[in-house]
Design a protein around this motif. Sequence first.
Motif, short mmCIF file in Angstrom:
data_model
loop_
_atom_site.label_atom_id
_atom_site.label_comp_id
_atom_site.label_asym_id
_atom_site.label_seq_id
_atom_site.Cartn_x
_atom_site.Cartn_y
_atom_site.Cartn_z
N GLY A 6 69.43 26.38 -11.24
CA GLY A 6 69.80 25.11 -10.64
C GLY A 6 69.70 23.91 -11.57
N LYS A 7 69.32 24.12 -12.82
CA LYS A 7 69.17 23.00 -13.75
C LYS A 7 70.43 22.83 -14.61
N VAL A 8 70.71 21.56 -14.91
CA VAL A 8 71.83 21.20 -15.78
C VAL A 8 71.24 20.69 -17.09
N ALA A 9 71.66 21.30 -18.20
CA ALA A 9 71.05 20.99 -19.50
C ALA A 9 72.10 20.60 -20.53
N ILE A 10 71.78 19.58 -21.32
CA ILE A 10 72.59 19.21 -22.48
C ILE A 10 71.84 19.66 -23.73
N ILE A 11 72.54 20.37 -24.62
CA ILE A 11 71.93 20.79 -25.88
C ILE A 11 72.85 20.33 -27.01
N SER A 224 61.50 24.10 -18.54
CA SER A 224 61.24 24.63 -17.20
C SER A 224 60.10 23.89 -16.51
N ASP A 225 59.96 24.16 -15.22
CA ASP A 225 58.88 23.54 -14.45
C ASP A 225 57.52 24.14 -14.78
N SER A 227 56.05 23.90 -17.48
CA SER A 227 55.35 22.94 -18.34
C SER A 227 55.23 21.58 -17.65
N SER A 228 55.13 21.59 -16.34
CA SER A 228 55.22 20.36 -15.54
C SER A 228 54.16 19.30 -15.84
N TYR A 229 53.06 19.68 -16.50
CA TYR A 229 52.02 18.68 -16.81
C TYR A 229 51.94 18.40 -18.31
N SER A 230 52.96 18.82 -19.04
CA SER A 230 53.00 18.58 -20.49
C SER A 230 53.99 17.47 -20.79
#
Length: 244
Positions: A6-11, A224-225, A227-230
């Motif tokens: 569900g994520k949209v990413a630009i690289i 990703s989620d 690493s939500s606290y980094s």
Amino acid sequence: MKRLEGKVAIITGSAQGMGAAHAKLFIENGAKVILTDLNEVKGKAFAAELGENAIFVKQNVASEEDWATVIAKAEETFGPVNVLVNNAGITMAKNMLDVTVEEYRRIVEINQVSVFLGMKTVAASMMKTGGGSIVNISSMNGLVAGAIGYTDTKFAVRGMSKAAAINLAPMGIRVNSVHPGVIATPMVVQEDTKAAVESFSQHIPLKRVAQPEEVSNMVLFLASDESSYSTGSEFVIDGGLTAQ
């Protein structure tokens, strides 16, 4: 569920090398990916190879107008952006006394200004989804000295990532930097450099160079989620080189 479902990413800089490895892993983990690069032929071919969840947009990463175009195309095709990987960059192996002002400004524009533009431009899109993750590819030369121009800009990426992390945290946007060491990309392991790279690898504590996928695994984690606290941190992938 896949890690980037569900994520949209630009690289950026993803027509080949490490950027391509990141894109491939992102697609495998459920992301929809916007590949950007100046190499239109390779970029379009690679996007076609990756399938319907990938599109290519030709981009000069030092252009504010091109950044606006990339964000608009991402939203039009897949929706608001959740992840940005600022991967594009160039190197320059010259002694400081031999570097022209024009050459120096070019590497600053591509390696440093582009990262600022990407973070600034993508923030509004990420806010539409309640936040996001920005992964800035620096280098081990963002921690220790290397070539003039390259070292300067990679230190800048590290610092910008920390400053931006503080600025963007209230919006739910995380910013981290990744610091690869010697990676087995086509540029590094071409025939005329292969022997030198192999010799140098014996000075690395792990006694080998890294594969692009090993960097991609770290980038995937930060996108990703999991690493939500980094945020505001640097993640080093150099086989122990900078620990010596």
